[in-house]
Design a protein around this motif. Structure first.
Motif, PDB file in Angstrom:
ATOM      1  N   ASP A   1      31.254 -25.834   4.863  1.00 30.61           N
ATOM      2  CA  ASP A   1      31.576 -24.892   3.791  1.00 30.61           C
ATOM      3  C   ASP A   1      32.998 -24.364   3.924  1.00 30.61           C
ATOM      4  O   ASP A   1      33.580 -23.874   2.961  1.00 30.61           O
ATOM      5  N   LEU A   2      33.550 -24.425   5.128  1.00 34.28           N
ATOM      6  CA  LEU A   2      34.858 -23.829   5.401  1.00 34.28           C
ATOM      7  C   LEU A   2      36.010 -24.799   5.294  1.00 34.28           C
ATOM      8  O   LEU A   2      37.168 -24.388   5.187  1.00 34.28           O
ATOM      9  N   ILE A   3      35.722 -26.081   5.348  1.00 36.69           N
ATOM     10  CA  ILE A   3      36.805 -27.065   5.445  1.00 36.69           C
ATOM     11  C   ILE A   3      36.570 -28.183   4.443  1.00 36.69           C
ATOM     12  O   ILE A   3      35.429 -28.534   4.132  1.00 36.69           O
ATOM     13  N   ASN A   4      37.642 -28.715   3.886  1.00 38.02           N
ATOM     14  CA  ASN A   4      37.517 -29.821   2.942  1.00 38.02           C
ATOM     15  C   ASN A   4      38.687 -30.775   3.122  1.00 38.02           C
ATOM     16  O   ASN A   4      39.679 -30.464   3.777  1.00 38.02           O
ATOM     17  N   LYS A   5      38.560 -31.941   2.531  1.00 37.67           N
ATOM     18  CA  LYS A   5      39.559 -32.984   2.724  1.00 37.67           C
ATOM     19  C   LYS A   5      40.912 -32.606   2.107  1.00 37.67           C
ATOM     20  O   LYS A   5      41.960 -33.039   2.592  1.00 37.67           O
TER      21      LYS A   5
END
Length: 210
Positions: free
Chosen positions: A104-108
């Motif tokens: 939920d905290l990190i994305n590409k």
């Protein structure tokens, strides 16, 4: 040893049934299929069939049918379970504190803004620390044969080698070496995920973020 190709859904199902770190896919399938028990039953049937008594010779057929039904039932169970959505198992097996999750905290898109593998590596570790601040000190036990990977100070890492290029994990009191290649960094992330309680399936997802 033979090699077989399996689809991603079946691989995730097998990985989600891992009982301990290091358990091989072969061992997992043996356990799910009750393979050793079925083999033992088949051996008992063959020994009984070798006896000359005609009354006993009819018994192996029943035993064999029973073993075949057990094997068929085990295979059916694996096939049914493999069709279940893998996401449900991942959510149950992932260890998080509160309502937040590392995914939920990190994305590409955010990872793409980082400067190379080192930047992505530090960002992933920072978010793992953010989700697991109380358990994160477990990473201090992750080390190589003759070097530290993590420490609570820069000097502790420099004592194990001047070329380790230690960097502080953002928003934490922990430091990590960064001179390792990308493959080694992925292995380190996998180990971190495991000590923080993530399933093998989620550990692989975290590793592939790099």
């Amino acid at each position: 040893m033979n090699t077989i190709d399996i689809d991603d859904e079946l691989y995730q199902y097998i990985a989600s049934n891992t009982k301990f770190i290091g358990e091989s896919a072969s061992d997992i399938l043996r356990r799910l299929l009750n393979f050793d028990e079925i083999n033992a039953q088949s051996s008992a049937v063959e020994l009984t069939a070798a006896e000359p008594d005609t009354a006993v010779e009819q018994k192996p057929k029943k035993e064999s049918n029973k073993a075949s039904k057990s094997a068929a039932g085990a295979v059916d169970l694996v096939e049914l379970n493999a069709k279940k959505p893998a996401k449900a198992k991942v959510i149950e097996s992932t260890h998080v504190e509160g309502s937040q999750n590392i995914f939920d905290l990190i994305n590409k898109e955010e990872l793409a803004t980082q400067r190379g593998a080192v930047g992505r590596f530090l960002l992933i570790l920072a978010n793992l620390h953010r989700v697991h601040p109380q358990q994160f000190d477990a990473v201090l036990d992750i080390r190589g044969r003759d070097r530290l990977y993590f420490a609570s100070s820069e000097s502790a890492l420099l004592e194990n080698g001047s070329s380790t290029k230690p960097k502080q994990i953002p928003d934490s009191s922990f430091w990590v070496i960064t001179n390792s290649n990308t493959t080694k960094k992925k292995l380190m992330l996998t180990d971190v995920a495991h000590v923080l309680g993530y399933s093998s399936c989620d550990a692989e997802k975290i590793r592939e973020l790099l």
